[in-house]
Scaffold this active site. Sequence first.
Site, mmCIF file in Angstrom:
data_model
loop_
_atom_site.group_PDB
_atom_site.id
_atom_site.type_symbol
_atom_site.label_atom_id
_atom_site.label_comp_id
_atom_site.label_asym_id
_atom_site.label_seq_id
_atom_site.Cartn_x
_atom_site.Cartn_y
_atom_site.Cartn_z
ATOM 1 N N LYS A 77 29.998 -20.129 -32.909
ATOM 2 C CA LYS A 77 28.786 -20.723 -33.247
ATOM 3 C C LYS A 77 28.287 -20.388 -34.726
ATOM 4 O O LYS A 77 28.621 -19.094 -35.128
ATOM 5 C CB LYS A 77 27.814 -20.006 -32.058
ATOM 6 C CG LYS A 77 26.377 -20.375 -32.429
ATOM 7 C CD LYS A 77 25.559 -19.779 -31.166
ATOM 8 C CE LYS A 77 23.939 -20.124 -31.075
ATOM 9 N NZ LYS A 77 23.385 -19.669 -29.922
ATOM 10 N N SER A 152 21.153 -23.014 -27.113
ATOM 11 C CA SER A 152 21.334 -23.482 -28.341
ATOM 12 C C SER A 152 22.688 -23.466 -28.889
ATOM 13 O O SER A 152 23.177 -24.072 -29.781
ATOM 14 C CB SER A 152 20.667 -22.538 -29.230
ATOM 15 O OG SER A 152 21.037 -21.093 -29.174
ATOM 16 N N SER A 176 21.495 -19.212 -24.134
ATOM 17 C CA SER A 176 22.038 -20.013 -25.062
ATOM 18 C C SER A 176 23.476 -20.294 -24.936
ATOM 19 O O SER A 176 23.989 -21.175 -25.240
ATOM 20 C CB SER A 176 21.628 -19.843 -26.350
ATOM 21 O OG SER A 176 20.665 -20.509 -26.588
HETATM 22 N N1 GLN Z 1 15.767 -21.886 -25.217
HETATM 23 C C1 GLN Z 1 15.715 -20.573 -25.750
HETATM 24 C C2 GLN Z 1 14.937 -20.133 -26.758
HETATM 25 O O1 GLN Z 1 14.628 -21.276 -27.355
HETATM 26 C C3 GLN Z 1 16.842 -19.806 -25.576
HETATM 27 C C4 GLN Z 1 17.576 -19.791 -26.715
HETATM 28 C C5 GLN Z 1 18.786 -18.662 -27.052
HETATM 29 O O2 GLN Z 1 19.355 -18.162 -26.072
HETATM 30 N N2 GLN Z 1 19.202 -18.499 -28.103
HETATM 31 O O3 GLN Z 1 14.642 -19.238 -27.439
#
Ligand code: GLN
Length: 481
Positions: A77, A152, A176
């Site tokens: 990532k 994400s 994520s």
């Molecule tokens: N959807 C969550 C957010 O936008 C989780 C994102 C993540 O785990 N990086 O914060």
Amino acid sequence: MNLKISALEYVQEVKNGNISAEDFMAKTLERIEKIDDKIHAFLHVNPEVLDHARVIDKKIKSGEKVGSCFGMPISIKDNICIKNARTSCASKMLHDFVAPYDATVISRLKKEDAIFVGKVNLDEFAMGLTTEFSAYGPTHNPWNTDYVPGGSSGGSGASVSSFECVASLGSDTGGSTRNPASFCGVVGYKPTYGLISRFGLISYANSIEQIGPVTRTVKDTAFMLNIISGKDAHDDTTVDNHNQDYLSEIELGVEGKKIGVIKEMMGEGIDPLVLSATQNAISKFENLGAICEEVSLDMVKYSVAAYYTITATEAGSNLARYDNLLYGYDFPVEGYEFNAYISKARTKFGPEVTRRMILGGFVPSAGHAGKYLLKALKVKQKLTEEIDQLFQKYDYLIAPTVPILPFKIGEKIDDPIALFLVDINTVTANLTGRPAISVPFSMANGLPIGMQIMANSMEDKALLQAAFALESTVTLPEVPI
Ligand code: GLN
């Protein structure tokens, strides 16, 4: 050559001389070349990977000691630093940023002769759950390219499920790794807080986030954990796991284990197809000898609000460093007064990140903190107390990873509240520091559904045993791409 093998199978095949690291890497690159314009998992493919693979093959031939990854292609990532590689966080703000050092997870994998095939897409700075908020365009779900891959770490989920790499590393602040794993039909892991070093992970909300593997099988996740977990002098929040072997005893099963099924994660708004898949998972666990009971985790109803309040606050402070002086993009300072320059430079952030930073400035501010941030921290505390109590009685807690099926790209992009609510089942593990995994379990309308299992802190090994047991009860069709 079959690219559709697990990490453990890859290791076996290379060890046995059935495939060479170079051939496998060449085929992987061909695959990326052929399909990634449809998926857009990769932001950058490392042009030197074939040379690296050749070095591994040479080492094998000459009988030199080779690391346990044997040149396995892994995607990373793009919020995890690899020395001398561009690390953009899918943000225009970091468009030109080249990391000057390796994250600890990267140096540990390098030592084991993993090869980083490329950097994969994410929502900008990991804020989002669809990968649509990447400044470089969305990633598509390999099961149906009209659909989001989750996020994400959407690039991690999509690259693993479409066989563009063997495994990936994502990060999980509120779901994520698990959310894209669920949407893409692969395994996604969020370890106990502190189990994996965050050194070299670009922070979003560092008090709750962790790096985690995204893999094809539960055993592959255990394999990766064996390499990347444990104490790190560069990250004081890491815990000593005494070199735990997560692969040994993974087949122990769940006979006699007590499993709580979280009522609040299966209530209003759940898709009936996801609900019936979950009921099916419960029966599978019962057939394996576990005892499943419905349990209540009352604070779940406030968890999303608390999560977004806390994470916005941390994001506001973590992202304040991007003033385009230390890190940034090509934008000369001449002709600007100091504040005007910084304000202008920061317009490079996308709308979602900007929204979070504005919120993150407001909720902890004097006169408002009592109403927002302090309340959110109380919810976090209460939720942790409730979950502590449940884990006195239960070995595991389960629920669907995401209460709805993957949706179409663009469908929810203009409705941030609707998007936030999709996180209802994943944020609890982060707010309470518990480990959680998403296991691909079922299909509906040609799209995958993942089951989430949570365990108590530092029970990651036991968690993988339950996940393996559930995984062994299912066979999913092959991804159509
Ligand atoms: N959807 C969550 C957010 O936008 C989780 C994102 C993540 O785990 N990086 O914060």
